[in-house]
Enzyme design. Sequence first.
Site, PDB file in Angstrom:
ATOM      1  N   ASN A   1      -9.727  -6.698   8.599  1.00  0.00           N
ATOM      2  CA  ASN A   1      -8.902  -5.588   9.064  1.00  0.00           C
ATOM      3  C   ASN A   1      -8.587  -5.807  10.538  1.00  0.00           C
ATOM      4  OD1 ASN A   1      -7.648  -3.164   9.678  1.00  0.00           O
ATOM      5  ND2 ASN A   1      -9.036  -1.950   8.414  1.00  0.00           N
TER       6      ASN A   1
ATOM      7  N   GLU B   1      -5.438  -7.732   6.754  1.00  0.00           N
ATOM      8  CA  GLU B   1      -5.061  -6.341   6.510  1.00  0.00           C
ATOM      9  C   GLU B   1      -4.566  -5.671   7.794  1.00  0.00           C
ATOM     10  OE1 GLU B   1      -8.408  -4.231   4.957  1.00  0.00           O
ATOM     11  OE2 GLU B   1      -9.088  -5.907   3.762  1.00  0.00           O
ATOM     12  N   SER B   2      -3.465  -4.964   7.687  1.00  0.00           N
ATOM     13  CA  SER B   2      -2.938  -4.102   8.759  1.00  0.00           C
ATOM     14  C   SER B   2      -2.290  -4.885   9.902  1.00  0.00           C
ATOM     15  CB  SER B   2      -4.037  -3.207   9.338  1.00  0.00           C
ATOM     16  OG  SER B   2      -4.599  -2.386   8.343  1.00  0.00           O
TER      17      SER B   2
ATOM     18  N   GLU C   1     -14.288  -5.675   3.350  1.00  0.00           N
ATOM     19  CA  GLU C   1     -13.491  -5.573   4.577  1.00  0.00           C
ATOM     20  C   GLU C   1     -14.373  -5.721   5.804  1.00  0.00           C
ATOM     21  OE1 GLU C   1     -10.257  -2.611   5.000  1.00  0.00           O
ATOM     22  OE2 GLU C   1     -11.458  -1.865   6.677  1.00  0.00           O
TER      23      GLU C   1
ATOM     24  N   LYS D   1       0.673   4.851   1.207  1.00  0.00           N
ATOM     25  CA  LYS D   1      -0.094   5.626   2.188  1.00  0.00           C
ATOM     26  C   LYS D   1       0.806   6.673   2.814  1.00  0.00           C
ATOM     27  CE  LYS D   1      -1.522   3.480   5.984  1.00  0.00           C
ATOM     28  NZ  LYS D   1      -2.378   2.726   6.933  1.00  0.00           N
TER      29      LYS D   1
ATOM     30  N   LYS E   1      -8.197   2.409  -2.606  1.00  0.00           N
ATOM     31  CA  LYS E   1      -8.427   2.375  -1.159  1.00  0.00           C
ATOM     32  C   LYS E   1      -9.099   3.686  -0.742  1.00  0.00           C
ATOM     33  CE  LYS E   1      -7.573   0.262   2.876  1.00  0.00           C
ATOM     34  NZ  LYS E   1      -6.209   0.239   3.428  1.00  0.00           N
TER      35      LYS E   1
ATOM     36  N   GLU F   1       0.812  -1.212   0.000  1.00  0.00           N
ATOM     37  CA  GLU F   1       0.000   0.000   0.000  1.00  0.00           C
ATOM     38  C   GLU F   1       0.848   1.265   0.000  1.00  0.00           C
ATOM     39  OE1 GLU F   1      -4.044   0.187   1.722  1.00  0.00           O
ATOM     40  OE2 GLU F   1      -2.973   1.144   3.378  1.00  0.00           O
TER      41      GLU F   1
END
Length: 264
Positions: free
Chosen positions: A188, A219-220, A167, A57, A118, A55
């Site tokens: 997430n 994710e994350s 998500e 960001k 996103k 990603e």
Amino acid sequence: MTILDKIIAHKAQEVAQRKEQVSVQKLEKSGFFAKTNNSLKTSLLNPASSGIISEFKRKSPSKGIINGNVTVEEVTAGYVKAGAACLSVLTDFEFFGGSSEDFLKARRTNPTIPMIRKDFMIDEYQIIEAKSLGADVILLIAANLTPQRIKDLGKLTKELGMETLLEIHDEEELNRSLNQYIDVVGVNNRNLKNFAEQNVNASLELAEKIPAECIKISESCISEAATIKLLKSVGYKGFLIGETFMKTENPAEALKNFIDEVRK
């Protein structure tokens, strides 16, 4: 109001303004609107895939500026060269410092890799806009959408030839949100209502609850190669990682080293 509530309230105003500025008809005449889709599903199911969704960001509501010294072209091209399975590019400006122009630059630089727009999608206009930017995958966040809205937006996404990444954060969101238009389910690990959690417990807890036929990604909150190996062992095919790479001086090199570590 939670952080997510603030983001969605601002997003509604932002979308209303963009509708006045650029018509759907103009979006549909974009050069990227007729682009053939690059499939995230196909990429993740490839046995040789790293599974890493890298990603771009610049900042986040919880961390502030993450990296303001790199260009989107340089980072995303480096990600692709290092072995990313997919790119995720933020287009929300107010809270994440992204833009549609960031996405377009990444798309022009990397024409053949799957790309996720996103953002916080709440309106059909954003889906059409994403198609005009050259997006392959639309992110729909269960925490801020009703089941009917997820279905409606997912249906339009499919009709436009793109894929939908749903998500979720917990079992309740999973159970109420799945429908026939969902291509990939993402867990997430960071609770969007408070941005507080810093582990992959949500992914581990939901691994067996997501239907076996669903392609699932985590994710994350992923920063160690060992975490990828653990998540793979419970069935995850994709891993969306942003801050771990973006906070370094050379995000692409950080990704390359990470993939090398995972493959040891």
